[in-house]
Design a protein around this motif. Structure first.
Motif, short mmCIF file in Angstrom:
data_model
loop_
_atom_site.label_atom_id
_atom_site.label_comp_id
_atom_site.label_asym_id
_atom_site.label_seq_id
_atom_site.Cartn_x
_atom_site.Cartn_y
_atom_site.Cartn_z
N UNK A 1 -36.21 -17.34 10.88
CA UNK A 1 -35.62 -18.66 10.72
C UNK A 1 -35.48 -19.04 9.27
N UNK A 2 -36.48 -18.71 8.46
CA UNK A 2 -36.40 -18.98 7.03
C UNK A 2 -35.29 -18.14 6.39
N UNK A 3 -35.22 -16.86 6.74
CA UNK A 3 -34.18 -16.00 6.18
C UNK A 3 -32.78 -16.50 6.54
N UNK A 4 -32.58 -16.82 7.81
CA UNK A 4 -31.27 -17.29 8.25
C UNK A 4 -30.91 -18.63 7.62
N UNK A 5 -31.90 -19.46 7.37
CA UNK A 5 -31.65 -20.75 6.73
C UNK A 5 -31.29 -20.59 5.26
N UNK A 6 -31.93 -19.63 4.60
CA UNK A 6 -31.64 -19.39 3.19
C UNK A 6 -30.31 -18.66 2.99
N UNK A 7 -29.98 -17.75 3.92
CA UNK A 7 -28.77 -16.93 3.80
C UNK A 7 -27.98 -17.00 5.11
N UNK A 8 -27.42 -18.16 5.41
CA UNK A 8 -26.79 -18.37 6.72
C UNK A 8 -25.64 -17.40 6.98
N UNK A 9 -25.65 -16.83 8.19
CA UNK A 9 -24.58 -15.94 8.60
C UNK A 9 -24.67 -14.53 8.06
N UNK A 10 -25.79 -14.19 7.40
CA UNK A 10 -25.90 -12.85 6.81
C UNK A 10 -27.12 -12.07 7.30
N UNK A 11 -27.94 -12.65 8.16
CA UNK A 11 -29.22 -12.05 8.51
C UNK A 11 -29.17 -11.40 9.90
N UNK A 12 -29.69 -10.18 10.00
CA UNK A 12 -29.82 -9.46 11.26
C UNK A 12 -31.30 -9.30 11.59
N UNK A 13 -31.63 -9.50 12.86
CA UNK A 13 -33.02 -9.36 13.30
C UNK A 13 -33.18 -8.08 14.10
#
Length: 337
Positions: A93-105
């Motif tokens: 959630x932190x990663x996606x919030x910092x780099x929206x639309x670029x994070x894969x889990x």
């Protein structure tokens, strides 16, 4: 060739060099991969492995995402049995919030390599059996239906970083039931059957509306077939050493490997570790990748190659990008969902 091309880097250490150097090289490699037009750049999770510096993938992913601007960034993967699902949700959630639309889990079900590592992590070998339930629990944290009443995974709740499940052929059913993308490790003959079973059992989810298959493995491209094979030799020796000594070591150069006096058993593991990869000239690799994608119906190829000679390795990735028609600035900032 109509498939996405991506990178998984394990932050492999080199004999005599500090682990921190491997981590910094991973970040620089991600910048180059973005320039070359690769679609994703993933990092991995390994614990107490001398040959791998990447032990905290979400931390390293943040460094990679901060040093790039377009390429998708993720994990290949976070080993879910090693962690509480709440913490994993919060981190992504932190990663996606910092780099929206670029994070894969990207998530896997492996546990520590040895009993000592598993003890230090607080997990047992049979923890892998609960992977499917952990995925369902994780989905609850993101989907606003928290597994524990009154507890919320913030800022993850309501976000949807694409979910990938790393699996061998036996894990295809887990990915299908979770409605996740499937990452099949290795270019084996069983990959096509696993992909077919996954597609047949896939259930659309909030993560993915349709099946999505990634095949992952080593690909090496060079001027000659022998030069490409030499790129694979350091990793093959490390695998053989781990099988015979119980420790996965830092990489040694191909020249050192060639001069080693291996036992018959170690030589057998070494030769075996050199099989099952795609390598050769651009023409040879193009034909092999085309056949692989046709047989599996893969949407994407995730290249996992690591080697001691970083210049030759980067040249291989450049040749591969050119082979499949990638170019400077060609990375697609969107996901494939």
């Amino acid at each position: 060739m109509t498939f996405q091309l991506s990178v998984l880097d394990r932050s492999r250490t080199r004999q005599g060099r500090p682990p921190g150097e491997a981590l910094r090289e991973t970040v620089r490699f991600a910048q180059e991969a973005e320039t070359l037009g690769y679609h994703r750049f993933w990092v991995s999770e390994h614990h107490s492995v001398p040959g791998v510096a990447g032990s905290a993938p979400t931390v390293l992913a943040a460094a990679v995402a901060g040093a790039t601007s377009r390429i998708r960034v993720g994990t290949g993967g976070v080993m879910l049995p090693n962690h509480r699902t709440l913490v994993v949700a919060e981190q992504f959630g932190v990663l996606e919030s910092l780099f929206p639309g670029r994070i894969d889990m990207g998530l896997g079900r492996s546990v520590g390599f040895t009993g000592g590592i598993r003890q230090a992590l607080g997990v047992s070998k049979d923890a892998m059996g609960g992977f499917g339930e952990q995925l369902r629990e994780l989905a609850g944290w993101f989907g606003g239906a928290p597994p524990v009443r009154g507890v919320h995974a913030l800022p993850a709740e309501g976000l949807r970083p694409p979910l990938f499940v790393l699996a061998n052929s036996s894990g295809a059913d887990v990915a299908a039931e979770a409605g996740a993308a499937l990452v099949i490790g290795g270019f084996s003959e069983s990959a096509a059957a696993a992909a077919e079973r996954y597609r047949a059992g896939f259930r659309p989810s909030a993560w993915w509306e349709r099946p999505y298959v990634v095949v992952a493995g080593n690909v090496a491209v060079a001027e000659t077939r022998e030069a490409a094979r030499r790129l694979l030799m350091p990793e093959a020796w490390a695998v053989a050493h781990s099988r015979t000594h119980g420790v996965f070591p830092a990489l040694r150069s191909a020249e050192e490997v060639e001069g080693m006096d291996m036992s018959e058993r170690e030589r057998g593991f070494y030769e075996g570790a050199l099989r099952g990869h795609v390598f050769g000239t651009a023409e040879e690799v193009g034909a092999s990748l085309g056949a692989l994608v046709r047989s599996t119906g893969a949407d994407e190829v995730l290249v996992t190659t690591g080697s001691y000679d970083r210049d030759a390795l980067l040249d291989s990735y450049r040749r591969l990008a050119a082979l499949v028609g990638r170019g400077r600035g060609a990375a697609d900032p969107s996901g494939a969902a």
